[in-house]
Structure formats: structure tokens, C-alpha cells
Write a protein that holds these residues in place. Sequence first.
Motif, PDB file in Angstrom:
ATOM      1  N   ILE A  12       0.842  -1.202   0.000  1.00 32.35           N
ATOM      2  CA  ILE A  12       0.000   0.000   0.000  1.00 32.35           C
ATOM      3  C   ILE A  12       0.876   1.251   0.000  1.00 32.35           C
ATOM      4  O   ILE A  12       0.714   2.138  -0.840  1.00 32.35           O
ATOM      5  N   CYS A  13       1.817   1.316   0.940  1.00 29.89           N
ATOM      6  CA  CYS A  13       2.633   2.525   1.073  1.00 29.89           C
ATOM      7  C   CYS A  13       3.807   2.251   2.008  1.00 29.89           C
ATOM      8  O   CYS A  13       3.602   1.824   3.154  1.00 29.89           O
ATOM      9  N   ALA A  14       5.030   2.515   1.536  1.00 30.72           N
ATOM     10  CA  ALA A  14       6.229   2.255   2.346  1.00 30.72           C
ATOM     11  C   ALA A  14       6.245   3.134   3.598  1.00 30.72           C
ATOM     12  O   ALA A  14       6.720   2.717   4.656  1.00 30.72           O
ATOM     13  N   ARG A  15       5.707   4.330   3.475  1.00 29.78           N
ATOM     14  CA  ARG A  15       5.663   5.234   4.640  1.00 29.78           C
ATOM     15  C   ARG A  15       4.731   4.683   5.728  1.00 29.78           C
ATOM     16  O   ARG A  15       5.053   4.705   6.909  1.00 29.78           O
ATOM     17  N   LYS A  16       3.591   4.193   5.292  1.00 27.71           N
ATOM     18  CA  LYS A  16       2.625   3.576   6.220  1.00 27.71           C
ATOM     19  C   LYS A  16       3.285   2.393   6.924  1.00 27.71           C
ATOM     20  O   LYS A  16       3.143   2.226   8.125  1.00 27.71           O
ATOM     21  N   GLY A 141       8.861   9.122   1.929  1.00 25.89           N
ATOM     22  CA  GLY A 141       8.019  10.293   1.671  1.00 25.89           C
ATOM     23  C   GLY A 141       6.551   9.942   1.490  1.00 25.89           C
ATOM     24  O   GLY A 141       6.193   8.782   1.278  1.00 25.89           O
ATOM     25  N   VAL A 142       5.727  10.990   1.568  1.00 29.88           N
ATOM     26  CA  VAL A 142       4.288  10.779   1.336  1.00 29.88           C
ATOM     27  C   VAL A 142       4.077  10.449  -0.138  1.00 29.88           C
ATOM     28  O   VAL A 142       4.867  10.858  -0.993  1.00 29.88           O
ATOM     29  N   ILE A 143       3.040   9.715  -0.429  1.00 26.61           N
ATOM     30  CA  ILE A 143       2.870   9.220  -1.800  1.00 26.61           C
ATOM     31  C   ILE A 143       1.860  10.022  -2.621  1.00 26.61           C
ATOM     32  O   ILE A 143       1.713   9.793  -3.811  1.00 26.61           O
ATOM     33  N   ASN A 144       1.152  10.941  -1.972  1.00 26.19           N
ATOM     34  CA  ASN A 144       0.164  11.770  -2.680  1.00 26.19           C
ATOM     35  C   ASN A 144      -0.755  10.936  -3.586  1.00 26.19           C
ATOM     36  O   ASN A 144      -0.951  11.264  -4.754  1.00 26.19           O
ATOM     37  N   PRO A 146      -4.565   8.768  -4.131  1.00 24.54           N
ATOM     38  CA  PRO A 146      -5.970   8.829  -3.680  1.00 24.54           C
ATOM     39  C   PRO A 146      -6.207   8.049  -2.385  1.00 24.54           C
ATOM     40  O   PRO A 146      -7.012   8.442  -1.550  1.00 24.54           O
ATOM     41  N   ILE A 147      -5.453   6.956  -2.218  1.00 20.65           N
ATOM     42  CA  ILE A 147      -5.632   6.119  -1.030  1.00 20.65           C
ATOM     43  C   ILE A 147      -5.320   6.875   0.265  1.00 20.65           C
ATOM     44  O   ILE A 147      -5.831   6.536   1.339  1.00 20.65           O
ATOM     45  N   CYS A 148      -4.523   7.937   0.166  1.00 25.16           N
ATOM     46  CA  CYS A 148      -4.129   8.700   1.367  1.00 25.16           C
ATOM     47  C   CYS A 148      -5.337   9.239   2.124  1.00 25.16           C
ATOM     48  O   CYS A 148      -5.330   9.275   3.350  1.00 25.16           O
ATOM     49  N   THR A 149      -6.378   9.646   1.396  1.00 23.21           N
ATOM     50  CA  THR A 149      -7.541  10.234   2.076  1.00 23.21           C
ATOM     51  C   THR A 149      -8.278   9.204   2.930  1.00 23.21           C
ATOM     52  O   THR A 149      -9.040   9.557   3.811  1.00 23.21           O
ATOM     53  N   LYS A 150      -8.034   7.928   2.653  1.00 21.01           N
ATOM     54  CA  LYS A 150      -8.682   6.857   3.426  1.00 21.01           C
ATOM     55  C   LYS A 150      -7.757   6.295   4.508  1.00 21.01           C
ATOM     56  O   LYS A 150      -8.101   5.357   5.201  1.00 21.01           O
ATOM     57  N   CYS A 151      -6.558   6.857   4.596  1.00 26.86           N
ATOM     58  CA  CYS A 151      -5.537   6.294   5.482  1.00 26.86           C
ATOM     59  C   CYS A 151      -5.593   6.947   6.855  1.00 26.86           C
ATOM     60  O   CYS A 151      -5.787   8.157   6.978  1.00 26.86           O
ATOM     61  N   ALA A 152      -5.396   6.145   7.905  1.00 28.38           N
ATOM     62  CA  ALA A 152      -5.412   6.652   9.278  1.00 28.38           C
ATOM     63  C   ALA A 152      -4.294   7.666   9.528  1.00 28.38           C
ATOM     64  O   ALA A 152      -4.378   8.470  10.442  1.00 28.38           O
ATOM     65  N   TYR A 153      -3.232   7.616   8.719  1.00 26.48           N
ATOM     66  CA  TYR A 153      -2.097   8.527   8.905  1.00 26.48           C
ATOM     67  C   TYR A 153      -2.252   9.828   8.115  1.00 26.48           C
ATOM     68  O   TYR A 153      -1.328  10.623   8.062  1.00 26.48           O
ATOM     69  N   TYR A 154      -3.388  10.013   7.478  1.00 25.82           N
ATOM     70  CA  TYR A 154      -3.559  11.165   6.574  1.00 25.82           C
ATOM     71  C   TYR A 154      -3.193  12.487   7.253  1.00 25.82           C
ATOM     72  O   TYR A 154      -2.355  13.238   6.749  1.00 25.82           O
ATOM     73  N   PHE A 156      -1.573  13.074   9.948  1.00 27.66           N
ATOM     74  CA  PHE A 156      -0.170  13.039  10.357  1.00 27.66           C
ATOM     75  C   PHE A 156       0.755  13.352   9.171  1.00 27.66           C
ATOM     76  O   PHE A 156       1.627  14.200   9.263  1.00 27.66           O
ATOM     77  N   CYS A 157       0.515  12.701   8.051  1.00 28.27           N
ATOM     78  CA  CYS A 157       1.396  12.868   6.886  1.00 28.27           C
ATOM     79  C   CYS A 157       1.298  14.260   6.291  1.00 28.27           C
ATOM     80  O   CYS A 157       2.298  14.904   6.022  1.00 28.27           O
ATOM     81  N   TYR A 158       0.095  14.733   6.095  1.00 29.38           N
ATOM     82  CA  TYR A 158      -0.051  15.981   5.343  1.00 29.38           C
ATOM     83  C   TYR A 158       0.112  17.202   6.226  1.00 29.38           C
ATOM     84  O   TYR A 158       0.567  18.237   5.756  1.00 29.38           O
TER      85      TYR A 158
HETATM   86  S1  SF4 Z   1      -1.461   9.092   4.231  1.00 26.87           S
HETATM   87 FE1  SF4 Z   1       0.729   8.823   4.523  1.00 26.87          FE
HETATM   88  S2  SF4 Z   1       1.006   6.762   5.307  1.00 26.87           S
HETATM   89 FE2  SF4 Z   1      -1.056   6.891   4.477  1.00 26.87          FE
HETATM   90  S3  SF4 Z   1      -0.890   6.126   2.377  1.00 26.87           S
HETATM   91 FE3  SF4 Z   1      -0.625   8.359   2.286  1.00 26.87          FE
HETATM   92  S4  SF4 Z   1       1.570   8.755   2.449  1.00 26.87           S
HETATM   93 FE4  SF4 Z   1       1.183   6.637   3.076  1.00 26.87          FE
END
Ligand code: SF4
Length: 164
Positions: A12-16, A141-144, A146-154, A156-158
Motif C-alpha cells: 500500500i505505502c512504504a511510509r505507512k 516520503g508521502v505518496i500523494n 488517492p488512497i491517502c484520504t482513506k488512510c489513518a495517517y492522513y 499526520f502525513c499531510y
Molecule cells: S497518508 Fe501517509 S502513510 Fe497513508 S498512504 Fe498516504 S503517504 Fe502513506
Amino acid sequence: MVSGVQIQYYFICARKLWLFSKNIQLEEGHERVQAGKLLHERSYKSADKKELAIDNIKIDAIDGEYVREVKVTSRMTKADRWQLLFYLYELKKRGLNKKGLISYTKEKRTEEVILTEDDEQKLDEIIDRIYEIMEQPQPPGVINAPICTKCAYYDFCYAEEGDD
Ligand code: SF4
């Protein structure tokens, strides 16, 4: 020891993956995670389907020759598939040869997953790569996406990005 969740996050995302691996876990209160937990509780009421936890693996249900996973949607098909392959591989290492079934409740679809030798080789590479990511001193880094808006870390990341 790598877990099934880490295998999933790798796709999904290396940052996550990095944040989760550092115990920065914001998942608990997240709406989608709560939906998943509810689904889990509803899906495994049957007494003949047993949850299984061994070391790094926590499997939703063993049902005869199958390991079963239930997901809300097929949005993360690749990540879900590799997570299940990882469980099959870990079971095989412990002498249990199983096949997998992933059910997507929203689409009312079930997919069979069979572990191959190629998958095992690829999983060894993925696990090595996960350790490399976890050892990085800074988060990827953040991946920018579409999935980011559904992520619990949103947030935090942005929020962090905005402060730069
Ligand atoms: S919000 Fe952050 S951790 Fe979540 S998918 Fe996006 S970049 Fe990855």
C-alpha cells in the motif's frame, strides 16, 4: 519478525509500513478499521471456523483445507492477496499446507489463492525489503495517492508536509 499487516502495508505505502513498524499506530479509531473489525466479528461466528494466532501470524479462520480472509472491498486486492500468501507460506514452514480463500463482502466475490514456489521466492525478497524500509532512519516520503484520504495517517502525513 514481519507480520501479515506489514506485508499488506508494503504493497500500500512504504511510509505507512515504516510508521506502523515504529509503533506509530493511529489505526484504532479509524472509521474503516472499525468497519473491518465489525465485519470480522460478524463473519466468524461459526464454531467450526477457528481463528489462529502463531508467532507473527494471526489468521481470521481456518476452514478445512482453506485459510479464509474476509475483506470489506477488493480495493486492496494485491495487498490482500500477498498478505494471505504470506500466511500460507508461514503455515507451510510449520508443516501445514493450506490453500487460501479471500471473500470480498461488498462485491460478494470469493477468490482462491494458491501458494507457488515463485510466490515463496518473492515473499523472501519482500520480507528483506520490509526490513530495509524499517531500518531507514527517516520515514519514506508521502505518496500523494488517492488512497491517502482513506488512510489513518492522513492528518499526520499531510500536516507534517505543510509544516516544512
Ligand atoms: S497518508 Fe501517509 S502513510 Fe497513508 S498512504 Fe498516504 S503517504 Fe502513506
